[in-house]
Scaffold this motif. Sequence first.
Motif, PDB file in Angstrom:
ATOM      1  N   GLN A 157      44.082  32.271  50.580  1.00 49.94           N
ATOM      2  CA  GLN A 157      44.852  32.537  49.534  1.00 49.94           C
ATOM      3  C   GLN A 157      44.408  32.878  48.329  1.00 49.94           C
ATOM      4  O   GLN A 157      43.842  32.086  47.779  1.00 49.94           O
ATOM      5  CB  GLN A 157      46.094  31.452  49.607  1.00 49.94           C
ATOM      6  CG  GLN A 157      46.835  31.096  50.815  1.00 49.94           C
ATOM      7  CD  GLN A 157      47.793  32.008  51.150  1.00 49.94           C
ATOM      8  OE1 GLN A 157      48.476  32.664  50.126  1.00 49.94           O
ATOM      9  NE2 GLN A 157      48.044  32.529  52.479  1.00 49.94           N
ATOM     10  N   ILE A 158      44.291  34.192  47.871  1.00 52.22           N
ATOM     11  CA  ILE A 158      44.019  34.625  46.511  1.00 52.22           C
ATOM     12  C   ILE A 158      44.806  34.856  45.766  1.00 52.22           C
ATOM     13  O   ILE A 158      45.677  35.946  46.066  1.00 52.22           O
ATOM     14  CB  ILE A 158      42.660  35.618  46.745  1.00 52.22           C
ATOM     15  CG1 ILE A 158      41.745  35.109  47.775  1.00 52.22           C
ATOM     16  CG2 ILE A 158      42.062  36.056  45.475  1.00 52.22           C
ATOM     17  CD1 ILE A 158      40.793  36.434  48.318  1.00 52.22           C
ATOM     18  N   ALA A 159      45.328  34.304  44.691  1.00 52.73           N
ATOM     19  CA  ALA A 159      46.263  34.668  43.667  1.00 52.73           C
ATOM     20  C   ALA A 159      45.900  36.089  43.012  1.00 52.73           C
ATOM     21  O   ALA A 159      44.726  36.346  42.700  1.00 52.73           O
ATOM     22  CB  ALA A 159      46.578  33.812  42.691  1.00 52.73           C
ATOM     23  N   THR A 160      46.874  37.010  42.844  1.00 50.43           N
ATOM     24  CA  THR A 160      46.616  38.248  42.488  1.00 50.43           C
ATOM     25  C   THR A 160      46.508  38.541  40.923  1.00 50.43           C
ATOM     26  O   THR A 160      45.485  38.767  40.460  1.00 50.43           O
ATOM     27  CB  THR A 160      47.468  39.371  42.835  1.00 50.43           C
ATOM     28  OG1 THR A 160      47.571  39.179  44.304  1.00 50.43           O
ATOM     29  CG2 THR A 160      47.053  40.803  42.229  1.00 50.43           C
ATOM     30  N   GLY A 161      47.452  37.869  40.291  1.00 48.80           N
ATOM     31  CA  GLY A 161      47.341  37.840  38.570  1.00 48.80           C
ATOM     32  C   GLY A 161      47.785  39.240  38.219  1.00 48.80           C
ATOM     33  O   GLY A 161      48.247  40.172  38.915  1.00 48.80           O
ATOM     34  N   ILE A 162      47.731  39.257  36.987  1.00 49.82           N
ATOM     35  CA  ILE A 162      48.361  40.530  35.900  1.00 49.82           C
ATOM     36  C   ILE A 162      47.460  41.783  36.531  1.00 49.82           C
ATOM     37  O   ILE A 162      46.092  41.378  36.202  1.00 49.82           O
ATOM     38  CB  ILE A 162      48.390  40.494  34.633  1.00 49.82           C
ATOM     39  CG1 ILE A 162      49.169  39.099  34.325  1.00 49.82           C
ATOM     40  CG2 ILE A 162      49.034  41.395  33.994  1.00 49.82           C
ATOM     41  CD1 ILE A 162      49.172  38.587  32.943  1.00 49.82           C
ATOM     42  N   ALA A 163      47.780  42.902  36.806  1.00 46.74           N
ATOM     43  CA  ALA A 163      47.205  44.098  37.148  1.00 46.74           C
ATOM     44  C   ALA A 163      46.576  44.637  35.947  1.00 46.74           C
ATOM     45  O   ALA A 163      47.344  44.719  34.851  1.00 46.74           O
ATOM     46  CB  ALA A 163      47.993  44.994  37.812  1.00 46.74           C
ATOM     47  N   PHE A 164      45.661  45.257  36.087  1.00 44.49           N
ATOM     48  CA  PHE A 164      44.935  46.142  34.736  1.00 44.49           C
ATOM     49  C   PHE A 164      45.742  46.692  34.036  1.00 44.49           C
ATOM     50  O   PHE A 164      45.851  46.807  33.107  1.00 44.49           O
ATOM     51  CB  PHE A 164      43.427  46.610  35.269  1.00 44.49           C
ATOM     52  CG  PHE A 164      42.289  45.621  35.549  1.00 44.49           C
ATOM     53  CD1 PHE A 164      42.565  44.339  35.074  1.00 44.49           C
ATOM     54  CD2 PHE A 164      41.283  45.874  36.546  1.00 44.49           C
ATOM     55  CE1 PHE A 164      41.560  43.479  35.438  1.00 44.49           C
ATOM     56  CE2 PHE A 164      40.331  44.804  36.659  1.00 44.49           C
ATOM     57  CZ  PHE A 164      40.401  43.678  36.200  1.00 44.49           C
ATOM     58  N   PRO A 165      46.356  47.853  34.764  1.00 42.24           N
ATOM     59  CA  PRO A 165      47.293  48.542  33.890  1.00 42.24           C
ATOM     60  C   PRO A 165      48.312  47.922  33.232  1.00 42.24           C
ATOM     61  O   PRO A 165      48.905  48.507  32.063  1.00 42.24           O
ATOM     62  CB  PRO A 165      47.539  49.697  35.125  1.00 42.24           C
ATOM     63  CG  PRO A 165      47.448  49.049  36.444  1.00 42.24           C
ATOM     64  CD  PRO A 165      46.245  48.153  35.972  1.00 42.24           C
ATOM     65  N   VAL A 166      48.751  46.928  33.881  1.00 40.96           N
ATOM     66  CA  VAL A 166      49.912  46.147  32.942  1.00 40.96           C
ATOM     67  C   VAL A 166      49.332  45.609  31.977  1.00 40.96           C
ATOM     68  O   VAL A 166      49.956  45.518  31.017  1.00 40.96           O
ATOM     69  CB  VAL A 166      50.352  45.360  33.944  1.00 40.96           C
ATOM     70  CG1 VAL A 166      51.687  44.281  33.280  1.00 40.96           C
ATOM     71  CG2 VAL A 166      51.088  45.847  35.398  1.00 40.96           C
ATOM     72  N   ILE A 167      48.049  45.098  31.797  1.00 41.46           N
ATOM     73  CA  ILE A 167      47.400  44.599  30.605  1.00 41.46           C
ATOM     74  C   ILE A 167      47.204  45.996  29.792  1.00 41.46           C
ATOM     75  O   ILE A 167      47.482  45.497  28.588  1.00 41.46           O
ATOM     76  CB  ILE A 167      46.144  44.069  30.744  1.00 41.46           C
ATOM     77  CG1 ILE A 167      46.148  42.767  31.961  1.00 41.46           C
ATOM     78  CG2 ILE A 167      45.327  43.576  29.593  1.00 41.46           C
ATOM     79  CD1 ILE A 167      45.143  42.445  32.301  1.00 41.46           C
ATOM     80  N   ILE A 168      46.947  47.075  30.018  1.00 43.96           N
ATOM     81  CA  ILE A 168      46.883  48.124  29.215  1.00 43.96           C
ATOM     82  C   ILE A 168      48.210  48.399  28.435  1.00 43.96           C
ATOM     83  O   ILE A 168      48.241  48.510  27.312  1.00 43.96           O
ATOM     84  CB  ILE A 168      46.141  49.612  29.878  1.00 43.96           C
ATOM     85  CG1 ILE A 168      45.150  49.227  30.688  1.00 43.96           C
ATOM     86  CG2 ILE A 168      46.364  50.965  29.085  1.00 43.96           C
ATOM     87  CD1 ILE A 168      44.527  50.412  31.443  1.00 43.96           C
ATOM     88  N   LEU A 169      49.298  48.531  29.270  1.00 44.65           N
ATOM     89  CA  LEU A 169      50.337  48.649  28.831  1.00 44.65           C
ATOM     90  C   LEU A 169      50.957  47.594  27.815  1.00 44.65           C
ATOM     91  O   LEU A 169      51.414  47.897  26.595  1.00 44.65           O
ATOM     92  CB  LEU A 169      51.608  48.635  29.988  1.00 44.65           C
ATOM     93  CG  LEU A 169      53.117  48.621  29.442  1.00 44.65           C
ATOM     94  CD1 LEU A 169      53.466  49.961  28.846  1.00 44.65           C
ATOM     95  CD2 LEU A 169      54.169  48.628  30.588  1.00 44.65           C
ATOM     96  N   ILE A 170      50.695  46.452  28.029  1.00 45.23           N
ATOM     97  CA  ILE A 170      50.863  45.267  27.062  1.00 45.23           C
ATOM     98  C   ILE A 170      50.009  45.386  25.837  1.00 45.23           C
ATOM     99  O   ILE A 170      50.519  45.449  24.685  1.00 45.23           O
ATOM    100  CB  ILE A 170      50.605  43.855  27.715  1.00 45.23           C
ATOM    101  CG1 ILE A 170      51.453  43.441  28.738  1.00 45.23           C
ATOM    102  CG2 ILE A 170      50.506  42.948  26.720  1.00 45.23           C
ATOM    103  CD1 ILE A 170      50.972  42.332  29.702  1.00 45.23           C
ATOM    104  N   ALA A 171      48.859  45.858  25.850  1.00 39.57           N
ATOM    105  CA  ALA A 171      48.088  46.076  24.853  1.00 39.57           C
ATOM    106  C   ALA A 171      48.578  47.245  23.942  1.00 39.57           C
ATOM    107  O   ALA A 171      48.778  47.206  22.713  1.00 39.57           O
ATOM    108  CB  ALA A 171      46.614  46.359  25.121  1.00 39.57           C
TER     109      ALA A 171
END
Lengths: 449, 384
Positions: free
Chosen positions: A290-304
């Motif tokens: 079980q590996i938690a995925t977390g926030i995807a990189f592109p989503v972080i780009i959008l937030i930034a």
Amino acid sequence: MTEATGTVPESTREQAPRSLRGLLQALNLDTRLLGMVGALAVIWIGFQILSGLTGPKHDIFSGTFLTPVNLYNLAQQSVSVGIMATGMVLIIVSRNIDLSIGSILGLTGYTMAMVQVIWIPKSLGLGFDQPYTWIIALAIGIALGAAIGAFQGFLVAYGKVPSFIVTLGGLLVWRGLVFEEQQGQTISPLDKTFQLLGGSPTASLGDVASWILGILACAGIIYTLIATRRKRRKYGFPVRPTWANGVLMALGCLAILGFVWIMNSYAWPPGLATQYAHDHGITEPPGGLQIATGIAFPVIILIAVTLVMTYITTRRRFGRYVFAIGGNPDAAELGGINVRRTVMLTFVLIGILAAISGAVQSARLQAAVTSLGTQAELDVIAAAVIGGTSFSGGIGTIPGAVLGAVVMQSLRSGMLLLRVDSPIQDIVVGVVLVSAIAFDTYVRGRSAR
Amino acid sequence: MVNRRLASLAGVAAILFAACSGSSTPAPSAAASAAAPSAAASAAASAAASAAASAAAAGCVVGVSWNNYQEERWAKWDEPAIKAALTAGGATYISNDAKSSAETQANNVDNLISQGAKVIIILAQDGTAIKPSVTKALAAGVPVIAYDRLIEDPKALYLTFDNKLVGKLQAQAVLAAKASGNFAIIKGNKADANADFLRSGMVEAGVPDVGKTDPAGKIVIVGETYTDNWDPANAQKEMEQILTANNNKIDAVISENDGMAGGVIAALKAVGLAGTVPVSGQDGDLPALNRIALGTQTVDVWKDARLLGKAAGDAAVQLCANPDITKVAGTAPFTSPGNNTLTSQLLTPQAITKDNLNVVLDAKWIDKATLCQGVTAGSVAACN
């Protein structure tokens, strides 16, 4: 985002609210934004119920829309349009339009792919997957986007050619150049590091980093609210009651941490986990790793991008100028604003944003195709307008536009989930777009009276 | 004020668009008036032509009207093949380019006739808009070959790859890898007749339509969708939603072309299924052939453009001698989507899998470095 846009009437200060209206007034939130969040909730719950009814179990509880995996995909799918919509707000606010961004996305995305697949490895003979490849490709793409934006912006601002015409021309020219670059070939596979920009479970933050980011964001909200309040008090502006500030902090943090929690509860799909275990010599426990995925990189780009663009529009002179120009161009000019320079800069900005979207899109597809970004301009304009940007100029918010992008993508993904064919999807999106704006105009007209 | 300005700009744009698209629709009156005398004229012309059939092939000038020579394929593969076949048959090659304009192409066909072309090969920009020109050419006693793309005219020879067979080959290769389970089908543009040709070929191979079961009852179609403009990015989103809706329980994907297969495989990769779920494609796109070597794509149905070019050249030489299209070797009647019985020559496409990648290498369609980029040494025979 959290900045108060109006003033709070004296009577509500430091008093407990007596009604819902009083509560909303004390919180001093953008009611339009709240309305959109409500609309989004309706869409999501609607798709959740429908996907359950049409699913294998035929009940309203087994829906697949509000599952971590779908929300994770939805977040990623909204990124490209969301990024560009933040720039489109400024363009439309200053009474212009940009029809060329889909083609700019295509040209910059395709060029970045050429840089990493052909120019660096083959023409320069440096080989594939060098550690510096992705950043060079990205820099070239962004520079190209800025240059195209500057050129179009110059024609609009200094040449006085209507933006509709300039960017209509751009739509054709930049798309044509994509074909010319490599005779319509698909370019693939892209650089391994560059592909991370597109996001996937392996290109996400993981749970620990996601939680840290969420907590930092939460602290940021609390700090901003306190600092704003202190500043407003210093200048004698009215402020929200203390309890209202507290409610806002709680709501903001709840939303952020809830989002992180959902992204973290999407575990790596079994196939990937098995592969990972195999590659790292781990024996899989029963029931799989079980590996938690977390926030995807592109989503972080959008937030930034959203944060930076919000800062630029609400806290920098440039942003104020854009709104002033949109409100009344002549007054802005007479008021000493360099209208032409400001307008040109809005086009540079959207060119850069289109290039970033181009990077995300091509990285996500893991290939550059000539159709990259086709018709993206329509989705982006729709997102900005659904998000409350007014075509008569002067009105619009960045978070609203991003929310608009999420609304658009929710409709499309939801219908795909329900297996609605693409022509019907287009009809629904078109109807929703027009009715949303008609409803909004009606409500605005009534409240103005 | 601004609203009004915007509205007027939109109006201008609308007129511009209308002007552009208007050119692709033929004026009905012109078409009708041209059609009437054609039967008599072509009968007379064909009599005249057959009288001259014994004349040496040296006088055989073949004109080719390209719709858009800028696209890589035509210049690189088709034209040299046509030229070679014509030279071998003692004929002369002339050509022009319509630059993606149906209107220009109509003028170009006239031009070829006045340049003395005895046979015309047309790669149609718009299969409907070109019909008046075809009628005109036939009236002038010049036989027409519809190259690669359909022209709904029973008197034109339709030369293409068998698209139904493409779909059949795709389905067969996928079924060979996975004979049962949950299937997803990613189709092309709804407005493109090929999307449905391909799908009907899949049914022939045993992949049932949505909601129907195959004879053995082992295949369930859990997702099937058209894709606007055959766009890979759309195909990726479609695949993501199909995976979500089925909790990743997908056993095989039949994608109608390579571009969309790329999007599908990107979506499969994100859930760790790339390489275990078979995926099909067509067109012989270089990245797709690379994916076959890497094992993430199962089959690529390849239509060698050079075979089509050669067939067209050979047919043109035969038509110079005898303008009766039904007498061209290898032709058969073909019922078109418009319910016309055309004379056609359908070439057989070839399924490329991991086992016969040497075919595309030997044909010099792709070089080894591109084909084998990132492939583990020893995993694919063609890359050793």
